[in-house]
Enzyme design. Structure first.
Site, short mmCIF file in Angstrom:
data_model
loop_
_atom_site.label_atom_id
_atom_site.label_comp_id
_atom_site.label_asym_id
_atom_site.label_seq_id
_atom_site.Cartn_x
_atom_site.Cartn_y
_atom_site.Cartn_z
CD GLU A 225 2.46 -6.66 -3.40
OE1 GLU A 225 3.39 -7.26 -1.85
OE2 GLU A 225 3.20 -7.41 -4.00
CB CYS A 259 2.57 -2.11 4.45
SG CYS A 259 3.56 -2.41 3.15
#
Length: 481
Positions: A225, A259
């Site tokens: 990720e 993010c």
């Protein structure tokens, strides 16, 4: 003894400890390779009790690490989705664990096909500093639901929360089921080199390459990720207040240290001033002050603060118009690490703010003429972890969905797709590989074992040698066409 020697000694101890726990967990998994649903549910409930009974301690530890982390942001963005993820998993675990029936071709009848979802074994999870609770608990829930043992490497940049979480896990779980590893970057490097049965890493693309390289030595499957530059596209006809307000929320949460935060805006050229005005008004309404406002989170450390300042200096030096949104016109000196949100107008590809993932309260605004021009701009760059489109026309929404790629997407909102328990979360290309959350998390940490089963009647014998019989010719005629 020098600080470097002390750190080296401590790292060596941590690495040895990691190896011992890894071996313990492998042995424990061999003793119990398929935990019952009752065991898995109890583990999840135990984790939920840990979270609910230690909320304030976790909020305070994260606040210490950031020097100022909004308590409500920790509740909204970390505690709430963690607890809701456990609730969702408990509700659906029985169905996920059931073997799935699959069709058997006529040529192979009578028989049955099923998929049995088996635990992988010992799972490694590497946690970043920006959401240290949610990004530890989210994959932990999926791994425990799938019946695995779990080792978690916490970030060295959140020492207070990492130490607390380690203590809490140790007081609620045996270390051969779940354990937390702390330590510096060398401990993390050793951690990623372990022959885990699966390794999940959340962090930067640059570090992700190192993790994948280390995992490849053991043929360890990975879920990465990562991040990237997540665009937000403003349509020509959407009410600007709607778009700006929702985008301001997505950029201001955790001071942009997310993010999936909007990394840059694609705005129609004739609507830029409208966006600036509405965005400023939205930020001012949410955060009328910054410096002593407990709702506005600080930058995690001096290194990240300096990096973000250098982005702004570079943009100014190369001709950008930088707008600081500081409602009370406060000074941010004296080491507060509070950084106002900045809009960067007229950015160019030569600016670092348009090359690197920003991961902070800076938002470049890029202009476009037609929607196809905006799509080309996105598609000419690495595929991002998230994408945002603001516009109420359903046809335009579908056009954007069909003609772009990103790990996930929100229509007329930001960040919220991450909190959807029944949607997978993951990247694509440079923004990551694999996904988790909900059912996809259970599948990620399970081996889908196909089982073909016959009983007494064996139709397969009709294709045994000797070949070239009339029956073989009939089979070929029926099934090779």
């Amino acid at each position: 003894m020098s600080a470097s020697v002390v750190q080296l000694t401590e790292s060596k101890k941590q690495i040895q400890h990691t190896s011992r726990i890894f071996d313990e967990q492998r042995r424990a998994f061999r003793r119990n390779p398929s935990p019952s649903q009752t065991e898995r549910r109890e583990n999840l409930k135990r984790l939920k009790r840990l979270l609910l009974s230690n909320q304030q301690a976790m909020i305070e530890a994260i606040d210490q690490d950031f020097s100022c982390r909004s308590a409500d942001e920790t509740k909204i963005a970390e505690l709430m989705p963690s607890v809701q993820g456990i609730n969702h998993t408990l509700k659906h675990l029985s169905g996920w664990m059931k073997p799935a029936k699959r069709q058997v071709g006529m040529l192979f009848q009578p028989a049955s096909n099923r998929i049995h979802y088996q635990p992988l074994g010992v799972v490694g999870i590497i946690v970043p500093w920006n959401y240290p609770l949610f990004l530890a608990v989210g994959p932990l829930v999926a791994a425990l639901a799938a019946g695995n043992r779990v080792m978690i490497k916490m970030s060295e940049f959140t020492p207070h929360f990492s130490a607390l979480f380690k203590d809490l896990i140790e007081s609620h779980f045996p270390q051969d089921l779940v354990c937390v590893i702390t330590g510096e970057a060398d401990v993390a490097a050793d951690f990623s080199s372990k022959p885990f049965d699966h390794l999940l890493f959340t962090g930067s693309t640059a570090v992700g390459r190192h993790v994948m390289r280390a995992a490849a030595e053991n043929l360890t499957p990975v879920t990465l990720e990562l991040g990237g530059k997540s665009p937000a596209v403003i349509a020509a006809d959407v009410p600007m207040k709607d778009a700006a307000e929702r985008m301001a929320f997505g950029k201001a949460v955790n001071a942009g240290q997310t993010c999936v935060a909007p990394d840059y805006v694609l705005c129609p050229a004739d609507r830029v001033q409208s966006f600036v005005d509405e965005f400023r008004d939205s930020v001012n309404a949410m955060y009328p002050t910054l410096r002593d406002n407990a709702d506005f989170t600080a930058i995690i450390n001096e290194r990240q603060y300096t990096r973000l300042k250098s982005y702004l200096d570079d943009a100014r030096a190369k001709g950008a118009d930088v707008i600081e949104i500081n409602p009370a016109d406060e000074s941010m000196g004296d080491g507060t690490r509070k950084m106002p949100i900045h809009l960067v107008l007229n950015p160019t590809d030569e600016m670092t703010v348009m090359q690197d993932e920003i991961f902070g309260p800076i938002l470049p605004v890029v202009t476009y003429g037609s929607i196809d021009e905006a799509i080309d701009y996105i598609n000419n760059r690495p595929r991002p972890l998230a994408m945002y489109y603001f516009g109420y026309d359903k046809g335009a929404q579908d056009y954007i969905i069909d003609n772009t790629h990103s790990g996930g997407m929100c229509i007329n909102d930001t960040l919220m797709h991450v909190a959807q328990d029944d949607l997978p979360f993951g990247g694509v290309g440079p923004s990551g590989m694999g996904s988790y959350h909900g059912h996809e998390g259970f599948l990620t940490f399970s081996h889908a074992r196909g089982v073909f089963s016959r009983q007494r009647i064996n139709s397969g014998k009709f294709v045994y040698a000797p070949h070239n019989t009339p029956f073989h010719k009939m089979v070929y005629k029926l099934f090779i066409r």
